[in-house]
Each structure stands twice: as structure tokens, then as C-alpha cells.
Write an enzyme that holds these catalytic residues in place. Structure first.
Site, PDB file in Angstrom:
ATOM      1  N   GLU A   1      -3.956 -10.136 -16.936  1.00 48.71           N
ATOM      2  CA  GLU A   1      -2.827 -10.274 -16.012  1.00 48.71           C
ATOM      3  C   GLU A   1      -2.393 -11.722 -15.845  1.00 48.71           C
ATOM      4  O   GLU A   1      -1.438 -11.996 -15.116  1.00 48.71           O
ATOM      5  CB  GLU A   1      -3.215  -9.692 -14.642  1.00 48.71           C
ATOM      6  CG  GLU A   1      -3.562  -8.216 -14.696  1.00 48.71           C
ATOM      7  CD  GLU A   1      -4.163  -7.723 -13.392  1.00 48.71           C
ATOM      8  OE1 GLU A   1      -3.389  -7.293 -12.523  1.00 48.71           O
ATOM      9  OE2 GLU A   1      -5.400  -7.750 -13.260  1.00 48.71           O
TER      10      GLU A   1
ATOM     11  N   ARG B   1      -6.880   3.380  -9.910  1.00 47.82           N
ATOM     12  CA  ARG B   1      -6.991   2.312  -8.913  1.00 47.82           C
ATOM     13  C   ARG B   1      -8.032   2.721  -7.868  1.00 47.82           C
ATOM     14  O   ARG B   1      -7.805   3.655  -7.105  1.00 47.82           O
ATOM     15  CB  ARG B   1      -5.655   2.077  -8.222  1.00 47.82           C
ATOM     16  CG  ARG B   1      -4.494   1.756  -9.135  1.00 47.82           C
ATOM     17  CD  ARG B   1      -3.234   1.553  -8.296  1.00 47.82           C
ATOM     18  NE  ARG B   1      -2.060   1.342  -9.117  1.00 47.82           N
ATOM     19  CZ  ARG B   1      -1.244   2.311  -9.517  1.00 47.82           C
ATOM     20  NH1 ARG B   1      -1.487   3.574  -9.175  1.00 47.82           N
ATOM     21  NH2 ARG B   1      -0.189   2.044 -10.254  1.00 47.82           N
TER      22      ARG B   1
ATOM     23  N   ARG C   1     -10.587   1.036 -12.694  1.00 45.24           N
ATOM     24  CA  ARG C   1     -10.450  -0.396 -12.414  1.00 45.24           C
ATOM     25  C   ARG C   1     -11.220  -0.706 -11.139  1.00 45.24           C
ATOM     26  O   ARG C   1     -11.026  -0.044 -10.111  1.00 45.24           O
ATOM     27  CB  ARG C   1      -8.974  -0.772 -12.234  1.00 45.24           C
ATOM     28  CG  ARG C   1      -8.774  -2.282 -12.012  1.00 45.24           C
ATOM     29  CD  ARG C   1      -7.308  -2.649 -11.863  1.00 45.24           C
ATOM     30  NE  ARG C   1      -6.751  -2.153 -10.605  1.00 45.24           N
ATOM     31  CZ  ARG C   1      -5.453  -2.243 -10.284  1.00 45.24           C
ATOM     32  NH1 ARG C   1      -4.601  -2.782 -11.139  1.00 45.24           N
ATOM     33  NH2 ARG C   1      -5.019  -1.789  -9.134  1.00 45.24           N
TER      34      ARG C   1
ATOM     35  N   ARG D   1       7.049 -11.114  -7.746  1.00 40.78           N
ATOM     36  CA  ARG D   1       7.592  -9.757  -7.840  1.00 40.78           C
ATOM     37  C   ARG D   1       7.831  -9.132  -6.474  1.00 40.78           C
ATOM     38  O   ARG D   1       8.412  -8.052  -6.390  1.00 40.78           O
ATOM     39  CB  ARG D   1       6.686  -8.851  -8.683  1.00 40.78           C
ATOM     40  CG  ARG D   1       5.311  -8.568  -8.137  1.00 40.78           C
ATOM     41  CD  ARG D   1       4.471  -7.876  -9.193  1.00 40.78           C
ATOM     42  NE  ARG D   1       3.123  -7.572  -8.774  1.00 40.78           N
ATOM     43  CZ  ARG D   1       2.669  -6.362  -8.482  1.00 40.78           C
ATOM     44  NH1 ARG D   1       3.485  -5.336  -8.568  1.00 40.78           N
ATOM     45  NH2 ARG D   1       1.432  -6.168  -8.124  1.00 40.78           N
TER      46      ARG D   1
ATOM     47  N   CYS E   1      -0.225  -1.529 -19.320  1.00 42.48           N
ATOM     48  CA  CYS E   1      -0.164  -0.728 -18.097  1.00 42.48           C
ATOM     49  C   CYS E   1       0.806  -1.383 -17.122  1.00 42.48           C
ATOM     50  O   CYS E   1       0.758  -2.592 -16.910  1.00 42.48           O
ATOM     51  CB  CYS E   1      -1.564  -0.658 -17.480  1.00 42.48           C
ATOM     52  SG  CYS E   1      -1.596   0.111 -15.871  1.00 42.48           S
TER      53      CYS E   1
ATOM     54  N   ASN F   1       2.779  -5.880 -14.639  1.00 39.23           N
ATOM     55  CA  ASN F   1       3.459  -6.311 -13.415  1.00 39.23           C
ATOM     56  C   ASN F   1       3.070  -7.736 -13.028  1.00 39.23           C
ATOM     57  O   ASN F   1       3.923  -8.585 -12.774  1.00 39.23           O
ATOM     58  CB  ASN F   1       3.139  -5.356 -12.262  1.00 39.23           C
ATOM     59  CG  ASN F   1       3.618  -3.946 -12.529  1.00 39.23           C
ATOM     60  OD1 ASN F   1       4.461  -3.720 -13.389  1.00 39.23           O
ATOM     61  ND2 ASN F   1       3.077  -2.982 -11.798  1.00 39.23           N
ATOM     62  N   ASP F   2       1.760  -8.008 -12.968  1.00 40.28           N
ATOM     63  CA  ASP F   2       1.312  -9.351 -12.607  1.00 40.28           C
ATOM     64  C   ASP F   2       1.562 -10.355 -13.729  1.00 40.28           C
ATOM     65  O   ASP F   2       1.990 -11.484 -13.480  1.00 40.28           O
ATOM     66  CB  ASP F   2      -0.178  -9.343 -12.250  1.00 40.28           C
ATOM     67  CG  ASP F   2      -0.404  -9.300 -10.740  1.00 40.28           C
ATOM     68  OD1 ASP F   2       0.464  -9.817 -10.011  1.00 40.28           O
ATOM     69  OD2 ASP F   2      -1.422  -8.744 -10.298  1.00 40.28           O
TER      70      ASP F   2
ATOM     71  N   HIS G   1       0.837  -1.207   0.000  1.00 41.47           N
ATOM     72  CA  HIS G   1       0.000   0.000   0.000  1.00 41.47           C
ATOM     73  C   HIS G   1       0.867   1.250   0.000  1.00 41.47           C
ATOM     74  O   HIS G   1       0.576   2.228  -0.694  1.00 41.47           O
ATOM     75  CB  HIS G   1      -0.903   0.017   1.239  1.00 41.47           C
ATOM     76  CG  HIS G   1      -1.660  -1.264   1.456  1.00 41.47           C
ATOM     77  ND1 HIS G   1      -2.120  -1.647   2.692  1.00 41.47           N
ATOM     78  CD2 HIS G   1      -2.035  -2.235   0.596  1.00 41.47           C
ATOM     79  CE1 HIS G   1      -2.743  -2.805   2.587  1.00 41.47           C
ATOM     80  NE2 HIS G   1      -2.694  -3.185   1.331  1.00 41.47           N
TER      81      HIS G   1
END
Length: 747
Positions: free
Chosen positions: A606, A471, A507, A640, A677, A629-630, A364
Site C-alpha cells: 500500500e 477485513r 488481513r 482519499r 484489491c 486505495n491507499d 466504518h
């Protein structure tokens, strides 16, 4: 405990304090201290070993061993009985040292004639600073009272070591908090910053470890504990009475604050000659040592409560800490073990940088730091131990390096780097209004990622063409209870107002994995990244999804709306989520609320599985966004959050690029809008390669738009595609070397 033993202990501590107060060099102080301890305890030998570095102990002073061995005798942690004490942080007490496990003979010390050995760790709050040793020729085991007295003396030595009392000729006698130190952590948010330390939980410095009057100290301790208990009672009164779990935690907290055993041990320490502050800290060190040995999560949490109570008590006794009115520097760099998103948002944009001992790239805190464009370094081990409020610091978020109290050469080089970055930003500002069109005429649309209202001003300053990812989970994470639909609708409406005519891709709630809501029961999953998260949670708990979709529809209030579902792994999940949107639309129509002028519903790709979904999926979805990223971590099976493997695999790996190109081709075939993204979209080299294989929409943090646009405008994408194809044919593992060579040749 015998009164005469207590009296002798107090006398020794007072002599030590007087020796420390003398105006003499560090070595002279250490020599006098070893003499005082040996004389007081009636032993032939007293030696002090301090850490030279993280792994090496050095003999810094001795009474009884060969003087020539001082600053010459060194040993690795775990080596010999002294190294064993340092490694285990436990007392070693034996009447036959040569026969004891781990004994190592040091011929230069002349210690072979001494049979008995007692070594205690010199440590402060779990941080090992060295070892205090007494030895004698007679075969004897030191009594519990003698060992206790040595531990009390070691506590005072630890405090004085930290305060710089032993700075002197020996390399191992440099004081903490004075030397230049470099920390190698991990990058969680790029950027460079210079400023001064602001500790989230300031380290309390005990300057008076030895006391003259035990009665006065006992009274001070009792008054401080009473203040602490009143504060804990107030916390309980102000707690949410409907939250049973929170109440249970606070009740356990109050139980510790009223613990008679805790008080009895601190009173005993005071009777030995310690000040109230030092007695609290001695008990805190013991609790931290126990905490390291406990494997049970519940017990560890309770010991953490005791640690926190000790901190509060120390701040009451010393008047130190942020809450006592200390002034934050004008250029604060925040230092903490870890920090929650709500606490970080309270600091806001005035932070120059953030340094955490813990944390993760997906935490976070990292999400908020990216949103606020603040450089963040994580895994900076022991930074909270070494740093003090007001220390000069330089943060290199690009390399994951922190320079604490940097020397002049580091300062000069670092400021040159910051100046170059500032010049580059000026250059990027000059092309802000220009399109990201390559030399061969291909235009790439650059969007920004966001998650807070504070991000939206960057739409204009960065030159972004819209918000490619908003987000929505941050509004859920920073609260202690579920937000209301009206609150969310108002927020989303303000986001759309700020974006004006530009498109915002919302999202839906992406929780689970590393994003756990404070008011949601934690799921004990062996691998949460592959567990119950994102759209899986939403489909199993549709009430939250419906509430959020209604909030989005009402926020649009007749304007165009774009919504994206995260972590879709198969076609049926998208269809089920889309059906919930259709139900929400119908409900709004029945209630007579305005419907969006247009509605786009997409999915975030993802998982590799979705890349191989049926053609019908690509035809039905309004758009796709690759969550780089995922997708990358699942493609390479490399977590990651794991520093050992997360940098092991290159985004420009031929296999990964080939997979991405396959998705591009499927989207071209079905005329499905596609974007990329993630962190890699904001790295110029990766961005031009993604554009070369056909990605025409990239979404990144605002600060990356300038560098990416600058490079895109100076390259020929068709030529880069040819370089990629050639590297692929030649069997290269990654296209990076070939692309870098091409770019260098192009100047």
C-alpha cells in the site's frame, strides 16, 4: 424581568398564534403578523425577510416600508444590515442605521427616513430561515427586553415557516419539507435505490410554539426534565464501571441535565409565552450557535451533550421519535448526520440505501455499507434538516446524488436506470459459472472482498472464486471492548466453513487512521493516514497481534490458512510480523493443537516504498496484494478522504500504470503471486487495463464481479496492452481516452 413585559409578550404571541390559525393565504398571514408586531412594539416598521435560496434573502412582508418592494427587494447573505444578521446569526441593534457598518441603502423600500434598526435571525436549531426587522424614525436603541421579545417572536416564526404557514405567492415562501430537492454529495458505495426516509435521529416538529397557560407549561417542563434525569441516572448505573473515560462523559452529561442555568432560561422563555417544547428548542438553538463559535474540542463536545439532552427532552415532551414506536417503512433509506458501524449493522440488510451528512469513503459506515452492498451517499449537506420520516427518496450512489420528494420526470428516469441495472444483473447471472477469459485466452481470477459473515453468501451468488480480502477489523470496531480469542476463533472458523474449498485471505487487524477502536485511547496525530496504524500498531502492541494470529491458527484447525499483513512499508516490518506468526505456530505445536495443512503469509503493498523493496523481500513473501486505495493516495499525495483532491488523479494515469507494471514484472521475475484489491479492481474499464498489464487476480466487492467479468470476456487484452503502450509513447497523461475509444470501436 418585569411582570408587565412578560404579559405583553404573551399577548403578542397569542395574537400571532390566532393570526396563524386563520384560514388565509400565506401572504395575508405575513402581512398581518408584521402589522401586529409593529403595533405591539410601537415601531413604525416591521419587516420579514426569508431566504429565497442558500445565498439570497427576499423581503416577503412589511408594515411601514413601500408595499411595492415586497418580493422585489433581494440581497445576498452578508449584504446590508439584514444580510449581516443572516450571515452572523447575531442581533444587530443600532440607533443610527445609515452610519452602521455594512449598511446598504435600498431606494425602492423608502427606508431612508428610519434611523433606528433592530434585526434578529429567524432560525431553528441553527438553520437560518430569514431575518425579522423593526425600524423607527426616532434615534433609539431597542431595550434588552424588546430584543428578547423579538427573539421569542422570531422563534415562533421559524416554527411556523417550517410547518408551511407562509406558503404563498412569493418564491421565498415555499415551506420546508414539501418541495422536491436534489442533494449533491459524494459516492461512498455505488448502486441505485428507491425508498422512503427513515431518520436515525428523527427531527422533532414543534406544532404548538405558543402556550396559553405558563403554569401548565412549567409543570410539563419540570415533569419532562425529571423523566430525563431519571433516564440519565439509569445510564450511569448501567455504565461499565471500569471505563473511567465513559463514566466521566456520563457524569458531565448528568451535570448538564441538572443545570440550574439551563432550567432558569427555559422557565424564562415559558413566562414570555412559549410552550415547553418551544422553550427547549430556543435554548437548543442558542447552544448550537455557541457550538459553531467554539474552537476548543472539549467544550464543543460538552455543547454537543447539551444538544443531545435537548433532543431527548423534546422527544419526552412531544412523544415523537423512533423510540416511541413509529413504524419503519418497508423500503427504508436511512438518513443520519453520521452513524457508527454497530448501529448500522443493527439495521442490517433491510435498508435500501444510506445518506449521511458527514462520513468519509474510508469510514466504518462506508465499510459496512460496502459489505452489505447498500448504496451510500456521504456529504449530503443539510439532508437531516430537510428530510422527514416517510418522505419519498431516490439514491444514486454512482453519482453521489439524492432526489428527495422527486417530481414525476425524475422518478421515471430513475426507475428506467434501476430497470436497466436489473437487466444487466440478469445478464451477469448467465455468465456466473463461466471463467473471466478474454478473447485472446487470458484468464483473470476474480475474488470478492468481505468483512462480515453476512458477506459470505455472495461467494456463490456473485461467481467469486474466493475471498481475496477478509477485513478482520470490523469485529473489533463494532464492540465496546476487545473481543476474546475464542470469539474470534469461532468467527474465523465459520468464515472458512462458509467458504468451503475456496481460499480466504485474512488481513490482520488494520486499525488507526480513520479506523479508531472505541476502547483504544485516540492518538492525536496531525496526519493519521500516514501515522500509527495497521502493522505499525501491531508491532508496537504485539499482544493483540499474537492473540489474533492464535485465533486464526485455531480456526483453521488443520485446514489451509492464508494470512496477510496490512500497510507494510519496508522489508523489516514484514520479517518482524512473520516472526510473530512463527512464534504463534510454535506455541500451538507445543500445546498440541492442530497446525494448518498449509500456511501462506503475505503482505499488502500500500506504500510506494514497498514496490522498491529488495529482491529478497519478493522472494521471501508467499504472496503480495496491492491495496489500490491507499497506494493511489500515497502515490499522488492526494488524501482519499478529501473531496477536493481525491478524484483529481486517474488510476489510468500513465505514471501510476507504469509503477504498477513494474511491480507486476518484479513478481514475475521472482514467481511471487500478485493480486490487486480495491475500488478500482471493481470498475470494468480499470479492471481490463490492470489485467492488460499483467494482473491475473483481482479482488472487489461482490456486486462488481459480474460487470468486470462481462467486459473481460469481450475484449482482447493484448490489444488493450498495445493501446496502453501507444498512449504512453505518445506522451498522454492518462490512457483512459485511448482505451475508451478502442472499446467503442469494438462495439
Amino acid at each position: 424581568m418585569a411582570q408587565d413585559t412578560q404579559t405583553e409578550s404573551r399577548k403578542l404571541l397569542q395574537r400571532l398564534r390566532d393570526a396563524l390559525a386563520e384560514d388565509s393565504a400565506g401572504q395575508a398571514r405575513l402581512d398581518k403578523i408584521t402589522h401586529l408586531i409593529a403595533t405591539s412594539m410601537g415601531t413604525e416598521v416591521c419587516s420579514i425577510y426569508l431566504f429565497r435560496d442558500d445565498d439570497t434573502l427576499e423581503l416577503c412582508a412589511t408594515e411601514g416600508l413601500n408595499a411595492e418592494a415586497v418580493h422585489q427587494t433581494r440581497m445576498r447573505i452578508g449584504e446590508g444590515l439584514v444580510g449581516r444578521v443572516a450571515k452572523s446569526s447575531k442581533v444587530v441593534n443600532t440607533d443610527d442605521a445609515p452610519s452602521a457598518k455594512g449598511f446598504r441603502y435600498m431606494p425602492e423600500t423608502g427606508e431612508e427616513i428610519y434611523s433606528s434598526f433592530c434585526g434578529v435571525p429567524v432560525q431553528r436549531l441553527g438553520d437560518n430561515l430569514g431575518v425579522l426587522v423593526v425600524q423607527s424614525k426616532d434615534k433609539r436603541t431597542y431595550s434588552p427586553d424588546e430584543v428578547y421579545a423579538l427573539e421569542v417572536v422570531a422563534m415562533v416564526l421559524a416554527e411556523m415557516t417550517e410547518l408551511g404557514a407562509f406558503v404563498g405567492e412569493g418564491a421565498a415562501m415555499s415551506a420546508l419539507h414539501q418541495q422536491s430537492v436534489m442533494f449533491r454529495g459524494a459516492c461512498a458505495q455505488e448502486g441505485a435505490a428507491e425508498g422512503h426516509i427513515w431518520l436515525h435521529e428523527p427531527r422533532v416538529v414543534v406544532t404548538n410554539p405558543v402556550a396559553d397557560d405558563p403554569e401548565v407549561e412549567l409543570q410539563r417542563l419540570n415533569e419532562a426534565v425529571e423523566t430525563l434525569r431519571v433516564g440519565v441516572d439509569r445510564m450511569l448505573e448501567g455504565a461499565n464501571t471500569g471505563d473511567k473515560e465513559q463514566l466521566q462523559v456520563l457524569e458531565a452529561y448528568r451535570m448538564f441535565a441538572n443545570s440550574k442555568g439551563w432550567m432558569r432560561r427555559m422557565e424564562q422563555d415559558i413566562s414570555r409565552g412559549l410552550s415547553a417544547e418551544a422553550s427547549v428548542e430556543k435554548e437548543q438553538s442558542s447552544a448550537r450557535k455557541r457550538m459553531e463559535e467554539v474552537t476548543d474540542a472539549y467544550l464543543r463536545e460538552r455543547l454537543h451533550d447539551l444538544d443531545d439532552l435537548s433532543n431527548r427532552l423534546l422527544r419526552i415532551l412531544t412523544g415523537q421519535g423512533n423510540e416511541t414506536g413509529a413504524d419503519m417503512p418497508a423500503d427504508p433509506v436511512l438518513v443520519a448526520r453520521n452513524i457508527g458501524p454497530g448501529e448500522l449493522l443493527e439495521y442490517g440488510r433491510n435498508l435500501r440505501g444510506i445518506i449521511l451528512e458527514e462520513g468519509s469513503v474510508g469510514s466504518h459506515a462506508a465499510i459496512v455499507a460496502r459489505a452489505l452492498a447498500i448504496p451510500l451517499v456521504i456529504h449530503a449537506d443539510r439532508i437531516t434538516t430537510e428530510a422527514l420520516n416517510g418522505d419519498h427518496v431516490m439514491v444514486d450512489g454512482d453519482q453521489g446524488i439524492v432526489h428527495l420528494r422527486p417530481d414525476d420526470s425524475v422518478v421515471t428516469a430513475f426507475r428506467d436506470k434501476i430497470a436497466m441495472a436489473a437487466e444487466a444483473q440478469e445478464r451477469y447471472a448467465s455468465i456466473r459459472e463461466k471463467p473471466a477469459t478474454s478473447l485472446d485466452g487470458e484468464t483473470v481470477h476474480l475474488h470478492m472482498n468481505a468483512g462480515l459473515m453476512a458477506d459470505l453468501p455472495s461467494l456463490n451468488s456473485s461467481g467469486a472464486e474466493g475471498v481475496g480480502l477478509f477485513r478482520t477489523e470490523l469485529q473489533f470496531l463494532i464492540r465496546n471492548q476487545m473481543p476474546k480469542r475464542t470469539e474470534l476463533a469461532n468467527l474465523y472458523s465459520r468464515v472458512m466453513d462458509a467458504a468451503g474449498d475456496m481460499r480466504v485471505v485474512f488481513r490482520t487487524l488494520d486499525i488507526g487512521s480513520d479506523k479508531v477502536l472505541p476502547y483504544m485511547a485516540p492518538q492525536d496525530e496531525p496526519n493519521p493516514a500516514l501515522g500509527w496504524r495497521a502493522v505499525r500498531v501491531a508491532l508496537d502492541k504485539p499482544g493483540v497481534m499474537r492473540m489474533q494470529l492464535q485465533a486464526l491458527l485455531r480456526a483453521a484447525n488443520g485446514r489451509p490458512l492464508t494470512v496477510m499483513f496490512p500497510f507494510v512499508a519496508q522489508f523489516d516490518e514484514y520479517r518482524a510480523a512473520r516472526a510473530e506468526m512463527d512464534k504463534a505456530l510454535e506455541r500451538e505445536r507445543i500445546l498440541g493443537h492442530p497446525l494448518p495443512a498449509s500456511l501462506e503469509v503475505g503482505a499488502m503493498l500500500e506504500t510506494p516504498s514497498l514496490g522498491f523493496a529488495p529482491k529478497r523481500f519478493f522472494e521471501e513473501v508467499d504472496f503480495l496484494s496491492i491495496g489500490g486505495n491507499d497506494l493511489k493516495q500515497f502515490f499522488f499525495a492526494a488524501d482519499r478522504e478529501n473531496e477536493r483532491v481525491r478524484r483529481r488523479y486517474d488510476t489510468l494515469n500513465v505514471s501510476f500504470l507504469t509503477f504498477l507494471e513494474g511491480i507486476v514484472n518484479r513478481c514475475v521475475d521472482t514467481d511471487t503471486p500478485l493480486s490487486f484489491c480495491g475500488e478500482d479492481a471493481g470498475r470494468p474499464i480499470e479492471a481490463v487495463c490492470l489485467a492488460a498489464i499483467g494482473m491475473r487476480h483481482l479482488s472487489m466487492r461482490p456486486a462488481s464481479i459480474g460487470p468486470v467479468k462481462s467486459l473481460l470476456r469481450r475484449v482482447n487484452l493484448a490489444e488493450i496492452k498495445a493501446v496502453i503502450d501507444e498512449a504512453r509513447i505518445s506522451g498522454e497523461q492518462s490512457v483512459r481516452p485511448a482505451v475508451m475509444t478502442y472499446l467503442r470501436n469494438q462495439g
